[in-house]
Design a protein around this motif. Sequence first.
Motif, PDB file in Angstrom:
ATOM      1  N   THR A  52       7.314  -6.861  -7.015  1.00  0.00           N
ATOM      2  CA  THR A  52       6.889  -5.481  -7.306  1.00  0.00           C
ATOM      3  C   THR A  52       5.553  -5.137  -6.652  1.00  0.00           C
ATOM      4  OG1 THR A  52       5.657  -6.089  -9.299  1.00  0.00           O
ATOM      5  CG2 THR A  52       8.010  -5.532  -9.583  1.00  0.00           C
ATOM      6  N   LYS A  53       4.835  -6.175  -6.199  1.00  0.00           N
ATOM      7  CA  LYS A  53       3.518  -5.905  -5.614  1.00  0.00           C
ATOM      8  C   LYS A  53       3.102  -7.034  -4.688  1.00  0.00           C
ATOM      9  CE  LYS A  53       1.160  -3.092  -7.920  1.00  0.00           C
ATOM     10  NZ  LYS A  53       0.368  -2.321  -8.863  1.00  0.00           N
ATOM     11  N   ILE A  54       2.366  -6.667  -3.637  1.00  0.00           N
ATOM     12  CA  ILE A  54       1.795  -7.681  -2.750  1.00  0.00           C
ATOM     13  C   ILE A  54       0.293  -7.679  -2.950  1.00  0.00           C
ATOM     14  CG2 ILE A  54       1.381  -8.297  -0.330  1.00  0.00           C
ATOM     15  CD1 ILE A  54       4.200  -7.222   0.240  1.00  0.00           C
ATOM     16  N   ALA A  65       0.142  -7.941   5.247  1.00  0.00           N
ATOM     17  CA  ALA A  65       0.555  -7.587   3.881  1.00  0.00           C
ATOM     18  C   ALA A  65       1.142  -6.171   3.838  1.00  0.00           C
ATOM     19  CB  ALA A  65      -0.628  -7.701   2.921  1.00  0.00           C
ATOM     20  N   VAL A  66       0.525  -5.248   4.553  1.00  0.00           N
ATOM     21  CA  VAL A  66       1.032  -3.866   4.548  1.00  0.00           C
ATOM     22  C   VAL A  66       2.436  -3.810   5.153  1.00  0.00           C
ATOM     23  CG1 VAL A  66       0.712  -1.576   5.579  1.00  0.00           C
ATOM     24  CG2 VAL A  66      -1.198  -2.709   4.465  1.00  0.00           C
ATOM     25  N   GLY A  69       4.813  -5.112   2.729  1.00  0.00           N
ATOM     26  CA  GLY A  69       4.972  -4.107   1.675  1.00  0.00           C
ATOM     27  C   GLY A  69       5.916  -2.991   2.101  1.00  0.00           C
ATOM     28  N   ASN A  73       9.191  -2.450   0.240  1.00  0.00           N
ATOM     29  CA  ASN A  73       9.056  -1.177  -0.461  1.00  0.00           C
ATOM     30  C   ASN A  73       8.228  -1.306  -1.740  1.00  0.00           C
ATOM     31  OD1 ASN A  73       9.442   1.542  -0.688  1.00  0.00           O
ATOM     32  ND2 ASN A  73      11.409   1.369  -1.751  1.00  0.00           N
ATOM     33  N   VAL A  74       7.100  -2.003  -1.639  1.00  0.00           N
ATOM     34  CA  VAL A  74       6.200  -2.173  -2.788  1.00  0.00           C
ATOM     35  C   VAL A  74       4.753  -1.918  -2.353  1.00  0.00           C
ATOM     36  CG1 VAL A  74       7.706  -3.867  -3.924  1.00  0.00           C
ATOM     37  CG2 VAL A  74       5.878  -4.685  -2.414  1.00  0.00           C
ATOM     38  N   PRO A  75       3.875  -1.575  -3.287  1.00  0.00           N
ATOM     39  CA  PRO A  75       2.464  -1.357  -2.932  1.00  0.00           C
ATOM     40  C   PRO A  75       1.736  -2.666  -2.608  1.00  0.00           C
ATOM     41  CG  PRO A  75       2.936  -0.542  -5.165  1.00  0.00           C
ATOM     42  CD  PRO A  75       4.128  -1.319  -4.711  1.00  0.00           C
ATOM     43  N   VAL A  76       0.636  -2.510  -1.893  1.00  0.00           N
ATOM     44  CA  VAL A  76      -0.187  -3.657  -1.485  1.00  0.00           C
ATOM     45  C   VAL A  76      -1.594  -3.465  -2.050  1.00  0.00           C
ATOM     46  CG1 VAL A  76      -1.162  -4.869   0.506  1.00  0.00           C
ATOM     47  CG2 VAL A  76       1.128  -3.834   0.667  1.00  0.00           C
ATOM     48  N   ASP A 118       4.103  -7.126 -13.387  1.00  0.00           N
ATOM     49  CA  ASP A 118       4.212  -7.325 -11.934  1.00  0.00           C
ATOM     50  C   ASP A 118       4.718  -8.708 -11.542  1.00  0.00           C
ATOM     51  OD1 ASP A 118       3.518  -4.911 -10.595  1.00  0.00           O
ATOM     52  OD2 ASP A 118       1.461  -5.152 -11.313  1.00  0.00           O
TER      53      ASP A 118
END
Length: 197
Positions: A52-54, A65-66, A69, A73-76, A118
């Motif tokens: 769910t998150k990086i 990382a971006v 992400g 399809n998850v936020p960084v 998360d």
Amino acid sequence: MRLLEEKIISEGRVLSDQVLKVDSFLNHQIDPFLMKEIGKEFAARFANEGITKIVTIESSGIAPAVMAGLYLNVPVVFARKRKSLTLTDDLLTASVHSFTKKETNEISISKKYLDEADRVLIIDDFLANGQAALGLVEIVQQSGAMVLGIGIVIEKAFQQGSEKLKERGLRVESLARIASLANGQVQFINENVEELV
Ligand code: 5GP
């Protein structure tokens, strides 16, 4: 990852038996196409983990990382190495000794961006003795979130980081694994036997 290894061979500079400089595509100038492929590879390796998150650390972890992400399809979220005046929220912090800078930083992430729901993938540019990754694991665990794995662009397998992380039961996926930097040469660990042919 073949493309990454080729890039390391053609553009990396061995500064000593311990340190590889890759300023032309990862640590200063950034190669967006390579970062995109790196992001795709991390996403494929962790596709079934319900990430769910990086979480990464500034600054060189941010580009890979971006891209990961984007594909997952998850936020960084990136940990800051210095306290920012605008970072006024409650913070999760850990102490990290930098292998290259020989200094200890208090790294931090706002509590706002991590919680116990998360499922986290940690990403960083290099793995040496594991201090940065362990600091990020500590921060994620403080939040109550779960660490599903650690994605590393370049692992120096002759240092102790990977062992330390695996001892804690953490999954480590490195896209290039360096066995040695002795005599100014980059020697990879090639797990795929076919690649040796
Ligand atoms: P560790 O915390 O695992 O000892 O070291 C990882 C951190 O140190 C990475 O975030 C990276 O910034 C830096 N680092 C460690 N070894 C190298 C290296 O050989 N070359 C470069 N460019 N950075 C390194």
